[in-house]
Design an enzyme around this catalytic site. Sequence first.
Site, PDB file in Angstrom:
ATOM      1  CD  GLU A  27      -2.555   1.035   0.758  1.00 33.71           C
ATOM      2  OE1 GLU A  27      -1.945   1.440  -0.301  1.00 33.71           O
ATOM      3  OE2 GLU A  27      -4.175   1.323   0.828  1.00 33.71           O
ATOM      4  CG  ASP A  28      -0.571   5.105  -1.507  1.00 36.59           C
ATOM      5  OD1 ASP A  28      -1.260   4.404  -0.470  1.00 36.59           O
ATOM      6  OD2 ASP A  28      -0.880   5.427  -2.514  1.00 36.59           O
ATOM      7  CG  ASP A  82      -4.316   9.552   6.773  1.00 38.98           C
ATOM      8  OD1 ASP A  82      -3.885   9.723   7.489  1.00 38.98           O
ATOM      9  OD2 ASP A  82      -4.911  10.562   5.414  1.00 38.98           O
TER      10      ASP A  82
END
Length: 189
Positions: free
Chosen positions: A105-106, A109
């Site tokens: 995943e980037d 958050d």
Amino acid sequence: MGQQKTPLANDIAQVLITEEQIVTRVMELGEQISQDYEGKALVLVGILKGAAIFLSDLVRQITIPVDYDFVAISSYGADTRTSGVVRLLKDLDSSIESKHVLVVEDIVDTGWTLRLSYIVENFRSRKAASVRVCTLLDKPSERKVDVGIDYYGFIVEDRYVVGYGLDYDGRYRSLPFIGVLKPEVYGGG
Ligand code: 5GP
């Protein structure tokens, strides 16, 4: 080396993570993953589009046999918090049954979009041997939902970041570093 000399880079107010730092950290993650999955059938699954650049660098630092695949998912933003609706727009190309899956995943958050929990549960139901998560960036200060992260590249504070796969309005993914945009970039729509 260092910063890319393109007009895109002119919109960056501050570089938070340099290209060199990313290269070093991705190498470390590759070494760690290679040790942890020694002798196991490993497949990296990137979540499009943000994780594509991280995955392509990471996979080349893994020294054991490894395959990779991508999924694309869409969530409905704020609605997802209550409805939990996540749609799979692009599925895996191959079966992951009995394979050790590392979801790439980037950034994690709030965890509110439920991207990770949806993907992890979905892959477990397909009888993967294991499902773990590797995120480039972790923003723990914003976390609202507990998502299990097994590997992370960097912890970032609560600021909107772009570069190295992360976009703002479809731009800046191609920057080789992670940075924050100048305030006027948001003002311009
Ligand atoms: P969350 O963990 O809040 O559910 O959502 C994570 C997703 O929100 C990421 O995969 C990414 O698409 C987007 N996102 C969250 N924070 C940032 C950020 O700082 N920059 C960018 N470009 N996207 C972000």
